[in-house]
Design an enzyme around this catalytic site. Structure first.
Site, PDB file in Angstrom:
ATOM      1  N   HIS A 205       6.560  -0.028   2.943  1.00  0.00           N
ATOM      2  CA  HIS A 205       5.962   1.137   3.604  1.00  0.00           C
ATOM      3  C   HIS A 205       6.606   1.406   4.966  1.00  0.00           C
ATOM      4  O   HIS A 205       6.741   2.558   5.371  1.00  0.00           O
ATOM      5  CB  HIS A 205       4.458   0.930   3.818  1.00  0.00           C
TER       6      HIS A 205
ATOM      7  N   GLN B 291       0.442   4.209   6.734  1.00  0.00           N
ATOM      8  CA  GLN B 291      -0.618   4.697   5.853  1.00  0.00           C
ATOM      9  C   GLN B 291      -1.788   5.294   6.643  1.00  0.00           C
ATOM     10  O   GLN B 291      -2.623   5.988   6.071  1.00  0.00           O
ATOM     11  CB  GLN B 291      -1.122   3.580   4.943  1.00  0.00           C
TER      12      GLN B 291
ATOM     13  N   HIS C  23       5.318  -5.100  -0.639  1.00  0.00           N
ATOM     14  CA  HIS C  23       4.744  -3.754  -0.737  1.00  0.00           C
ATOM     15  C   HIS C  23       4.529  -3.154   0.650  1.00  0.00           C
ATOM     16  O   HIS C  23       4.931  -2.015   0.913  1.00  0.00           O
ATOM     17  CB  HIS C  23       3.421  -3.827  -1.507  1.00  0.00           C
ATOM     18  N   GLU C  24       3.908  -3.919   1.532  1.00  0.00           N
ATOM     19  CA  GLU C  24       3.594  -3.391   2.867  1.00  0.00           C
ATOM     20  C   GLU C  24       4.849  -3.245   3.727  1.00  0.00           C
ATOM     21  O   GLU C  24       4.974  -2.284   4.481  1.00  0.00           O
ATOM     22  CB  GLU C  24       2.549  -4.264   3.566  1.00  0.00           C
TER      23      GLU C  24
ATOM     24  N   GLY D 209      -3.911  -4.836   1.437  1.00  0.00           N
ATOM     25  CA  GLY D 209      -2.918  -4.649   2.485  1.00  0.00           C
ATOM     26  C   GLY D 209      -2.912  -3.214   2.963  1.00  0.00           C
ATOM     27  O   GLY D 209      -3.344  -2.306   2.254  1.00  0.00           O
TER      28      GLY D 209
ATOM     29  N   CYS E 196      -1.803   1.316  -4.809  1.00  0.00           N
ATOM     30  CA  CYS E 196      -1.660   1.546  -3.376  1.00  0.00           C
ATOM     31  C   CYS E 196      -2.818   2.397  -2.881  1.00  0.00           C
ATOM     32  O   CYS E 196      -3.224   3.347  -3.561  1.00  0.00           O
ATOM     33  CB  CYS E 196      -0.326   2.250  -3.105  1.00  0.00           C
ATOM     34  N   LEU E 197      -3.313   2.077  -1.700  1.00  0.00           N
ATOM     35  CA  LEU E 197      -4.406   2.865  -1.124  1.00  0.00           C
ATOM     36  C   LEU E 197      -3.973   4.306  -0.852  1.00  0.00           C
ATOM     37  O   LEU E 197      -4.821   5.195  -0.784  1.00  0.00           O
ATOM     38  CB  LEU E 197      -4.917   2.206   0.167  1.00  0.00           C
TER      39      LEU E 197
END
Length: 154
Positions: A135, A51, A131-132, A46, A89-90
């Site tokens: 953000h 991000q 999660h997304e 995701g 997380c990225l």
């Protein structure tokens, strides 16, 4: 399509609330395409627009069943039953934590053309949706962590 730079959790942009998308145009489509390419290149499941330093309410997710694009997502249902699992997380490369999330969620959103949609996810998809969406409100997984994992615990 183009790869975009993924900012790290040290960047204050990740702590800001994203703005609602009101224009469903080629610019948005390019953003979504770039986000998907960037997510796949980074081997993530995701990616949220913040991000890649874009403060808009846009998310892409693929938990192995194909790309899901969510514009202006809003979680409208969370199961009482939760699951605690390892999450990364990225924007926090190499860091993982145990995070408790709802087992099942339902999200209302718009697609890339502005059409209203709804999706219900369980397990990994529910985790990715939460999660997304977090953000978009300036929340990162470490804020919700029960505890951080050491390398040998992952």
């Amino acid at each position: 399509m183009a790869l975009r730079n993924i900012i790290t959790d040290k960047d204050p942009v990740l702590r800001k609330k994203s703005r609602v998308v009101t224009e469903f145009n080629e610019r948005l489509h390019t953003l979504l395409d770039d986000m998907a390419e960037t997510m796949y290149h980074a081997e993530g499941v995701g990616l949220a627009a913040p991000q890649v330093a874009v403060l808009r309410r846009a998310v892409v997710i693929d938990v192995g069943e194909g790309i899901i694009e969510l514009i202006n997502p809003k979680i409208v249902y969370e199961s009482a039953e939760t699951i605690e699992d390892s999450e990364g997380c990225l924007s926090s490369p190499g860091e993982y934590a145990m995070v408790k999330r709802p087992k099942k969620v339902t999200v209302k959103y718009q697609d890339r053309f502005g059409n209203h949609q709804e999706i219900t996810g369980e397990g990994l998809l529910a985790r990715a949706l939460c999660h997304e969406t977090d953000h978009l409100d300036g929340v990162i997984f470490k804020d919700l962590a029960e505890y951080m994992l050491e390398a040998e615990e992952r």
